[in-house]
Scaffold this motif. Structure first.
Motif, PDB file in Angstrom:
ATOM      1  N   LYS A  27       0.835  -1.191   0.000  1.00 53.09           N
ATOM      2  CA  LYS A  27       0.000   0.000   0.000  1.00 53.09           C
ATOM      3  C   LYS A  27       0.874   1.247   0.000  1.00 53.09           C
ATOM      4  N   GLY A  28       0.533   2.192  -0.854  1.00 53.39           N
ATOM      5  CA  GLY A  28       1.303   3.424  -0.951  1.00 53.39           C
ATOM      6  C   GLY A  28       2.595   3.270  -1.725  1.00 53.39           C
ATOM      7  N   GLY A  29       2.797   2.111  -2.352  1.00 54.91           N
ATOM      8  CA  GLY A  29       3.991   1.894  -3.162  1.00 54.91           C
ATOM      9  C   GLY A  29       5.230   1.550  -2.372  1.00 54.91           C
ATOM     10  N   VAL A  30       5.091   1.278  -1.050  1.00 52.42           N
ATOM     11  CA  VAL A  30       6.240   0.928  -0.225  1.00 52.42           C
ATOM     12  C   VAL A  30       6.782  -0.431  -0.671  1.00 52.42           C
ATOM     13  N   LYS A  31       8.094  -0.484  -0.957  1.00 50.88           N
ATOM     14  CA  LYS A  31       8.713  -1.726  -1.414  1.00 50.88           C
ATOM     15  C   LYS A  31       9.521  -2.377  -0.289  1.00 50.88           C
ATOM     16  N   LYS A  32       9.287  -3.662  -0.127  1.00 56.18           N
ATOM     17  CA  LYS A  32      10.049  -4.466   0.832  1.00 56.18           C
ATOM     18  C   LYS A  32      10.316  -5.815   0.181  1.00 56.18           C
ATOM     19  N   SER A  33      11.439  -6.416   0.572  1.00 55.50           N
ATOM     20  CA  SER A  33      11.756  -7.732   0.015  1.00 55.50           C
ATOM     21  C   SER A  33      10.763  -8.778   0.511  1.00 55.50           C
ATOM     22  N   LEU A  34      10.653  -9.860  -0.246  1.00 58.61           N
ATOM     23  CA  LEU A  34       9.774 -10.956   0.135  1.00 58.61           C
ATOM     24  C   LEU A  34      10.146 -11.503   1.511  1.00 58.61           C
ATOM     25  N   ILE A  35      11.432 -11.653   1.785  1.00 57.90           N
ATOM     26  CA  ILE A  35      11.848 -12.208   3.069  1.00 57.90           C
ATOM     27  C   ILE A  35      11.502 -11.250   4.212  1.00 57.90           C
ATOM     28  N   GLN A  36      11.593  -9.942   3.979  1.00 62.57           N
ATOM     29  CA  GLN A  36      11.213  -8.995   5.022  1.00 62.57           C
ATOM     30  C   GLN A  36       9.714  -9.059   5.286  1.00 62.57           C
ATOM     31  N   ARG A  37       8.926  -9.174   4.242  1.00 57.76           N
ATOM     32  CA  ARG A  37       7.478  -9.260   4.429  1.00 57.76           C
ATOM     33  C   ARG A  37       7.099 -10.545   5.176  1.00 57.76           C
ATOM     34  N   SER A  38       7.811 -11.622   4.908  1.00 56.65           N
ATOM     35  CA  SER A  38       7.552 -12.863   5.631  1.00 56.65           C
ATOM     36  C   SER A  38       7.931 -12.713   7.103  1.00 56.65           C
ATOM     37  N   TRP A  39       9.046 -12.047   7.357  1.00 56.72           N
ATOM     38  CA  TRP A  39       9.477 -11.791   8.731  1.00 56.72           C
ATOM     39  C   TRP A  39       8.436 -10.943   9.472  1.00 56.72           C
ATOM     40  N   GLU A  40       7.934  -9.918   8.823  1.00 57.39           N
ATOM     41  CA  GLU A  40       6.932  -9.069   9.461  1.00 57.39           C
ATOM     42  C   GLU A  40       5.645  -9.842   9.735  1.00 57.39           C
ATOM     43  N   ALA A  41       5.279 -10.750   8.822  1.00 61.48           N
ATOM     44  CA  ALA A  41       4.101 -11.592   9.056  1.00 61.48           C
ATOM     45  C   ALA A  41       4.305 -12.460  10.293  1.00 61.48           C
ATOM     46  N   ALA A  42       5.519 -12.963  10.483  1.00 55.13           N
ATOM     47  CA  ALA A  42       5.817 -13.809  11.641  1.00 55.13           C
ATOM     48  C   ALA A  42       5.697 -13.033  12.949  1.00 55.13           C
ATOM     49  N   GLN A  43       6.038 -11.757  12.921  1.00 50.01           N
ATOM     50  CA  GLN A  43       5.989 -10.944  14.134  1.00 50.01           C
ATOM     51  C   GLN A  43       4.562 -10.755  14.653  1.00 50.01           C
ATOM     52  N   SER A  44       3.576 -10.939  13.774  1.00 48.94           N
ATOM     53  CA  SER A  44       2.188 -10.729  14.190  1.00 48.94           C
ATOM     54  C   SER A  44       1.577 -11.968  14.826  1.00 48.94           C
ATOM     55  N   VAL A  45       2.307 -13.091  14.825  1.00 49.05           N
ATOM     56  CA  VAL A  45       1.783 -14.348  15.374  1.00 49.05           C
ATOM     57  C   VAL A  45       1.970 -14.348  16.896  1.00 49.05           C
ATOM     58  N   LYS A  46       0.897 -14.610  17.610  1.00 45.95           N
ATOM     59  CA  LYS A  46       0.955 -14.642  19.069  1.00 45.95           C
ATOM     60  C   LYS A  46       1.421 -16.013  19.566  1.00 45.95           C
ATOM     61  N   GLY A  47       2.071 -16.018  20.735  1.00 48.71           N
ATOM     62  CA  GLY A  47       2.440 -17.262  21.381  1.00 48.71           C
ATOM     63  C   GLY A  47       3.724 -17.890  20.868  1.00 48.71           C
ATOM     64  N   ILE A  48       4.544 -17.123  20.153  1.00 46.38           N
ATOM     65  CA  ILE A  48       5.809 -17.635  19.620  1.00 46.38           C
ATOM     66  C   ILE A  48       6.954 -17.133  20.500  1.00 46.38           C
ATOM     67  N   ASP A  49       7.867 -18.034  20.866  1.00 41.83           N
ATOM     68  CA  ASP A  49       8.970 -17.657  21.733  1.00 41.83           C
ATOM     69  C   ASP A  49      10.167 -17.083  20.983  1.00 41.83           C
ATOM     70  N   ARG A  50      10.348 -17.507  19.727  1.00 42.46           N
ATOM     71  CA  ARG A  50      11.524 -17.061  18.979  1.00 42.46           C
ATOM     72  C   ARG A  50      11.253 -17.194  17.480  1.00 42.46           C
ATOM     73  N   VAL A  51      11.726 -16.234  16.699  1.00 46.34           N
ATOM     74  CA  VAL A  51      11.570 -16.251  15.242  1.00 46.34           C
ATOM     75  C   VAL A  51      12.945 -16.139  14.608  1.00 46.34           C
ATOM     76  N   VAL A  52      13.261 -17.047  13.671  1.00 51.08           N
ATOM     77  CA  VAL A  52      14.542 -16.988  12.976  1.00 51.08           C
ATOM     78  C   VAL A  52      14.325 -17.208  11.485  1.00 51.08           C
ATOM     79  N   VAL A  53      15.213 -16.644  10.693  1.00 51.50           N
ATOM     80  CA  VAL A  53      15.311 -16.955   9.267  1.00 51.50           C
ATOM     81  C   VAL A  53      16.382 -18.025   9.113  1.00 51.50           C
ATOM     82  N   ALA A  54      16.086 -19.075   8.355  1.00 55.26           N
ATOM     83  CA  ALA A  54      17.053 -20.152   8.121  1.00 55.26           C
ATOM     84  C   ALA A  54      17.426 -20.166   6.648  1.00 55.26           C
ATOM     85  N   THR A  55      18.710 -20.010   6.356  1.00 51.53           N
ATOM     86  CA  THR A  55      19.160 -19.938   4.970  1.00 51.53           C
ATOM     87  C   THR A  55      20.579 -20.479   4.846  1.00 51.53           C
TER      88      THR A  55
END
Length: 266
Positions: A27-55
């Motif tokens: 929205k508004g033309g804001v550009k973010k990488s796919l991996i960043q958008r996935s990370w932000e989606a993970a931050q909205s999940v309740k009840g998670i103790d830790r979030v990591v990217v594995a690559t």
């Protein structure tokens, strides 16, 4: 029960090399990488103790650390996201009871899908893992059928028994039906959403099992559990009007960007 959420991401995708670093305009033309958008989606999940990217790729690591993600480096021999999640969990000392696989190409996945999976796997002693399914209406089913006719990899479908344990997953549309459905009609076809919650022991065992013929033919990592006699619980979820799609091919970029805007995501 301690819960780890892993976002597996690889650069060398056969269908879309470099996919995690593709920029998507919201929205508004804001550009973010796919991996960043996935990370932000993970931050909205309740009840998670830790979030990591594995690559296994330094370019993805650098990009992820630049926006504040924790990264676990895994081997280049991982053939799918489940193996990468298993390696990441092992690297973190096997310290969690439940591991979530939120695939790095699915930033539109609603947070309540993941939360429902976690609640279900904690209460179901017979399931090695849980995964969400969404009943298709006529519009969605016809879209899947059109994709297959055009030779595109669209959504994965699932069939399950009366207790909601999976019988099979396929990139074909199953079960077969020759009925005609209006756009808003419910259908007997269920769309499998590629998110998984694993019990830690089952995830550890996964690495010791060889790739089976069904997994190899379909290219679906979850079939390895079924081929080795482990139960997958299909959890019915509701979209609540939310649009979502996985970014599988370059042609999906425009569709995902449209959904980001429709969902009011920056």
């Amino acid at each position: 029960m301690k819960t780890l959420l892993v976002i597996p991401a690889r650069y060398a995708s056969s269908r879309y090399p470099g996919k995690p670093l593709v920029e998507l305009a919201g929205k508004g033309g804001v550009k973010k990488s796919l991996i960043q958008r996935s990370w932000e989606a993970a931050q909205s999940v309740k009840g998670i103790d830790r979030v990591v990217v594995a690559t296994d790729d330094s370019r993805i690591r650098d990009a992820a650390e630049a926006f504040g993600a924790e990264v676990v480096m895994t081997s280049s021999t991982c053939v799918n996201g489940t193996e990468r999640c298993a390696e990441a969990h092992a690297a973190l000392g096997d310290a969690y009871d439940v591991v979530i696989n939120l695939q790095g190409d699915a930033p539109l996945t609603p947070h309540w899908f993941v939360e429902t999976l976690v609640d279900d796997i904690k209460s179901d002693e017979g399931a090695s893992m849980t995964t969400p399914v969404l009943q298709c209406d006529g519009r969605a089913l016809n879209g899947f059928l059109e994709d297959r006719k055009a030779g595109r990899v669209g959504g994965t479908t699932a069939v399950f028994d009366v207790n909601k344990y999976a019988l099979y997953f396929s990139k074909e549309v199953i079960p077969y039906t020759n009925a005609d459905y209006a756009n808003d009609d419910p259908t007997p076809v269920f769309h499998h959403v590629g998110v998984y919650a694993y019990k830690a022991e089952a995830l550890r065992n996964y690495l010791s099992w060889p790739e089976g013929p069904l997994e190899r033919l379909e290219g679906l990592e979850q079939l390895r559990f079924i081929e080795n006699g482990h139960r997958i619980k299909c959890v019915k979820v509701q979209s609540r009007g939310r649009q979502f799609w996985e970014l599988n091919n370059p042609s999906d970029v425009e569709r995902v960007e449209s959904m980001l805007r429709d969902n009011n995501m920056e």
